[in-house]
Design a protein around this motif. Structure first.
Motif, mmCIF file in Angstrom:
data_model
loop_
_atom_site.group_PDB
_atom_site.id
_atom_site.type_symbol
_atom_site.label_atom_id
_atom_site.label_comp_id
_atom_site.label_asym_id
_atom_site.label_seq_id
_atom_site.Cartn_x
_atom_site.Cartn_y
_atom_site.Cartn_z
ATOM 1 N N VAL A 240 0.820 -1.225 0.000
ATOM 2 C CA VAL A 240 0.000 0.000 0.000
ATOM 3 C C VAL A 240 0.847 1.265 0.000
ATOM 4 O O VAL A 240 0.572 2.209 -0.743
ATOM 5 C CB VAL A 240 -0.957 0.009 1.212
ATOM 6 C CG1 VAL A 240 -1.833 1.256 1.195
ATOM 7 C CG2 VAL A 240 -1.830 -1.235 1.224
ATOM 8 N N PHE A 241 1.887 1.286 0.835
ATOM 9 C CA PHE A 241 2.673 2.513 0.996
ATOM 10 C C PHE A 241 3.851 2.616 0.026
ATOM 11 O O PHE A 241 4.444 3.683 -0.117
ATOM 12 C CB PHE A 241 3.183 2.628 2.437
ATOM 13 C CG PHE A 241 2.082 2.637 3.463
ATOM 14 C CD1 PHE A 241 0.896 3.302 3.215
ATOM 15 C CD2 PHE A 241 2.223 1.974 4.673
ATOM 16 C CE1 PHE A 241 -0.121 3.320 4.155
ATOM 17 C CE2 PHE A 241 1.208 1.972 5.618
ATOM 18 C CZ PHE A 241 0.026 2.647 5.359
ATOM 19 N N GLY A 242 4.227 1.493 -0.593
ATOM 20 C CA GLY A 242 5.323 1.529 -1.551
ATOM 21 C C GLY A 242 6.697 1.640 -0.927
ATOM 22 O O GLY A 242 7.640 2.104 -1.565
ATOM 23 N N HIS A 243 6.837 1.204 0.321
ATOM 24 C CA HIS A 243 8.120 1.250 1.021
ATOM 25 C C HIS A 243 8.791 -0.119 1.008
ATOM 26 O O HIS A 243 8.124 -1.141 0.801
ATOM 27 C CB HIS A 243 7.930 1.700 2.476
ATOM 28 C CG HIS A 243 7.318 3.054 2.593
ATOM 29 N ND1 HIS A 243 6.645 3.474 3.724
ATOM 30 C CD2 HIS A 243 7.249 4.099 1.718
ATOM 31 C CE1 HIS A 243 6.203 4.697 3.553
ATOM 32 N NE2 HIS A 243 6.549 5.096 2.339
ATOM 33 N N ALA A 244 10.067 -0.133 1.247
ATOM 34 C CA ALA A 244 10.782 -1.404 1.407
ATOM 35 C C ALA A 244 10.354 -2.049 2.720
ATOM 36 O O ALA A 244 9.993 -1.348 3.673
ATOM 37 C CB ALA A 244 12.290 -1.171 1.399
ATOM 38 N N PRO A 245 10.362 -3.363 2.809
ATOM 39 C CA PRO A 245 9.988 -4.022 4.066
ATOM 40 C C PRO A 245 11.047 -3.805 5.134
ATOM 41 O O PRO A 245 12.184 -3.423 4.831
ATOM 42 C CB PRO A 245 9.889 -5.501 3.673
ATOM 43 C CG PRO A 245 10.845 -5.647 2.535
ATOM 44 C CD PRO A 245 10.752 -4.351 1.771
ATOM 45 N N ASN A 246 10.676 -4.043 6.355
ATOM 46 C CA ASN A 246 11.645 -4.045 7.452
ATOM 47 C C ASN A 246 12.405 -5.367 7.362
ATOM 48 O O ASN A 246 11.879 -6.410 7.723
ATOM 49 C CB ASN A 246 10.919 -3.915 8.794
ATOM 50 C CG ASN A 246 11.861 -3.827 9.972
ATOM 51 O OD1 ASN A 246 12.863 -4.540 10.038
ATOM 52 N ND2 ASN A 246 11.551 -2.949 10.911
ATOM 53 N N TRP A 247 13.626 -5.305 6.848
ATOM 54 C CA TRP A 247 14.376 -6.535 6.577
ATOM 55 C C TRP A 247 14.695 -7.311 7.843
ATOM 56 O O TRP A 247 14.720 -8.544 7.848
ATOM 57 C CB TRP A 247 15.665 -6.199 5.824
ATOM 58 C CG TRP A 247 15.398 -5.644 4.469
ATOM 59 C CD1 TRP A 247 15.515 -4.347 4.061
ATOM 60 C CD2 TRP A 247 14.926 -6.372 3.317
ATOM 61 N NE1 TRP A 247 15.153 -4.214 2.744
ATOM 62 C CE2 TRP A 247 14.799 -5.438 2.252
ATOM 63 C CE3 TRP A 247 14.608 -7.708 3.088
ATOM 64 C CZ2 TRP A 247 14.370 -5.803 0.982
ATOM 65 C CZ3 TRP A 247 14.174 -8.085 1.822
ATOM 66 C CH2 TRP A 247 14.060 -7.146 0.786
ATOM 67 N N GLU A 248 14.919 -6.588 8.933
ATOM 68 C CA GLU A 248 15.216 -7.276 10.201
ATOM 69 C C GLU A 248 14.025 -8.113 10.643
ATOM 70 O O GLU A 248 14.171 -9.266 11.052
ATOM 71 C CB GLU A 248 15.571 -6.247 11.277
ATOM 72 C CG GLU A 248 15.977 -6.861 12.597
ATOM 73 C CD GLU A 248 16.345 -5.825 13.649
ATOM 74 O OE1 GLU A 248 16.512 -6.211 14.825
ATOM 75 O OE2 GLU A 248 16.460 -4.633 13.292
ATOM 76 N N MET A 249 12.825 -7.526 10.549
ATOM 77 C CA MET A 249 11.610 -8.272 10.896
ATOM 78 C C MET A 249 11.393 -9.430 9.935
ATOM 79 O O MET A 249 10.975 -10.510 10.336
ATOM 80 C CB MET A 249 10.391 -7.342 10.881
ATOM 81 C CG MET A 249 10.281 -6.406 12.058
ATOM 82 S SD MET A 249 8.614 -5.705 12.272
ATOM 83 C CE MET A 249 8.301 -4.977 10.678
ATOM 84 N N LEU A 250 11.689 -9.207 8.654
ATOM 85 C CA LEU A 250 11.492 -10.241 7.651
ATOM 86 C C LEU A 250 12.376 -11.451 7.912
ATOM 87 O O LEU A 250 11.906 -12.599 7.871
ATOM 88 C CB LEU A 250 11.777 -9.678 6.257
ATOM 89 C CG LEU A 250 11.569 -10.644 5.074
ATOM 90 C CD1 LEU A 250 10.133 -11.131 5.024
ATOM 91 C CD2 LEU A 250 11.947 -9.961 3.764
ATOM 92 N N PHE A 251 13.643 -11.217 8.200
ATOM 93 C CA PHE A 251 14.554 -12.331 8.479
ATOM 94 C C PHE A 251 14.188 -13.037 9.781
ATOM 95 O O PHE A 251 14.309 -14.261 9.894
ATOM 96 C CB PHE A 251 15.994 -11.823 8.539
ATOM 97 C CG PHE A 251 16.544 -11.406 7.208
ATOM 98 C CD1 PHE A 251 16.358 -12.209 6.088
ATOM 99 C CD2 PHE A 251 17.225 -10.222 7.053
ATOM 100 C CE1 PHE A 251 16.853 -11.834 4.842
ATOM 101 C CE2 PHE A 251 17.724 -9.828 5.815
ATOM 102 C CZ PHE A 251 17.534 -10.639 4.706
#
Length: 279
Positions: A240-251
């Motif tokens: 929705v916002f077009g931002h990169a994900p929080n990679w730390e949370m993703l990993f």
């Protein structure tokens, strides 16, 4: 020392065994998944078209209820009512993929006793077919989300390409819990009722209808202790916002999902030998 080496070997070879088993049964998984999708709307006049109609109607309802009745606005975002509805829709679509698998898993083996009696049938693919069906519905909802985003913003974001990557931890988590609950549901019939309540509570404790910023500081442990929360948050950021994900949370989500995935499969294989005796 010998025992330690055997254990270490088991740890490294088990993932290969799991994925190899799924790959070998991919055609059966595809057939059963498609059957699940078709059966969902069997007997209705519009059939699979309901897969498109239902999320579109829900999007209209969210837009009306939250913008016109509640007059709600998302923190630090525009007053665009359609965008607010898309924010809610994104979170609910993501959560529903997880909820579909977890809610149906406890009765999955019980409702398919005919497969239990077939010695050569790979029972571990049953939760996979439920996940596949949920992903088909989720993919249609996400497609509608992207169309809505295009109409609202006039563009699509590069970050939308990361949607499959952000969903991987959710898939691993849902399937791992699906295996675990499917096995436990054979021996403990009440677990289905318990899971129903937990899923409803989890939906309210996940920041779907509200921002994570609205959670008081002393209750932040609920947010961080719920892996679905950060997955929903990342989905909003990229879809929705077009931002990169929080990679730390993703990993972090990927590590948790991977652990639950293999742990759930291991428990399922250990317990499935007794399914026929119980059923």
């Amino acid at each position: 020392m010998r025992l330690f080496e055997m254990l270490l070997k088991k740890i490294f070879t088990y993932p290969v065994f799991v994925f190899r088993s799924l790959i070998l049964n991919k055609e059966l998984i595809r057939q059963l998944t498609w059957r699940e999708v078709i059966t969902r709307y069997k007997g209705s006049y519009l059939g699979i078209l309901w897969s498109f109609i239902t999320p579109m109607l829900m999007l209209v309802v969210y837009t009306f209820v939250y913008s016109e009745i509640f007059n709600s606005r998302w923190p630090n975002q525009s007053d665009n009512t359609m965008q607010f509805a898309l924010i809610i829709f994104t979170g609910l679509t993501t959560f529903n993929i997880f909820a579909e698998v977890v809610s149906r898993a406890p009765t999955l083996i019980i409702n398919n006793t005919n497969y239990v009696k077939r010695v050569v049938f790979p029972l571990e693919i049953l939760p996979v077919t439920i996940l596949g069906s949920a992903l088909v519905q989720g993919a249609i909802s996400l497609l509608i989300l992207l169309v809505g985003n295009l109409l609202t913003q006039g563009t699509l974001y590069w970050s939308n390409l990361l949607i499959p990557i952000v969903l991987i931890p959710l898939i691993l988590l849902a399937l791992g819990l699906g295996w675990l609950l499917a096995a436990l549901g054979v021996y403990f019939r009440d677990i289905g009722q318990i899971i129903g309540v937990i899923v409803q509570a989890l939906m309210l404790l996940t920041p779907i209808f509200y921002s994570s910023e609205a959670i008081p500081e002393y209750l932040q442990f609920i947010y961080w202790g719920n892996p679905i929360s950060s997955i929903v948050e990342n989905m909003r950021q990229i879809a929705v916002f077009g931002h990169a994900p929080n990679w730390e949370m993703l990993f972090s989500n990927f590590a948790v999902g991977l652990f639950i995935f293999f742990a759930g499969h291991f428990v399922f294989r250990r317990l499935k030998g007794g399914f026929a005796d119980v059923l």
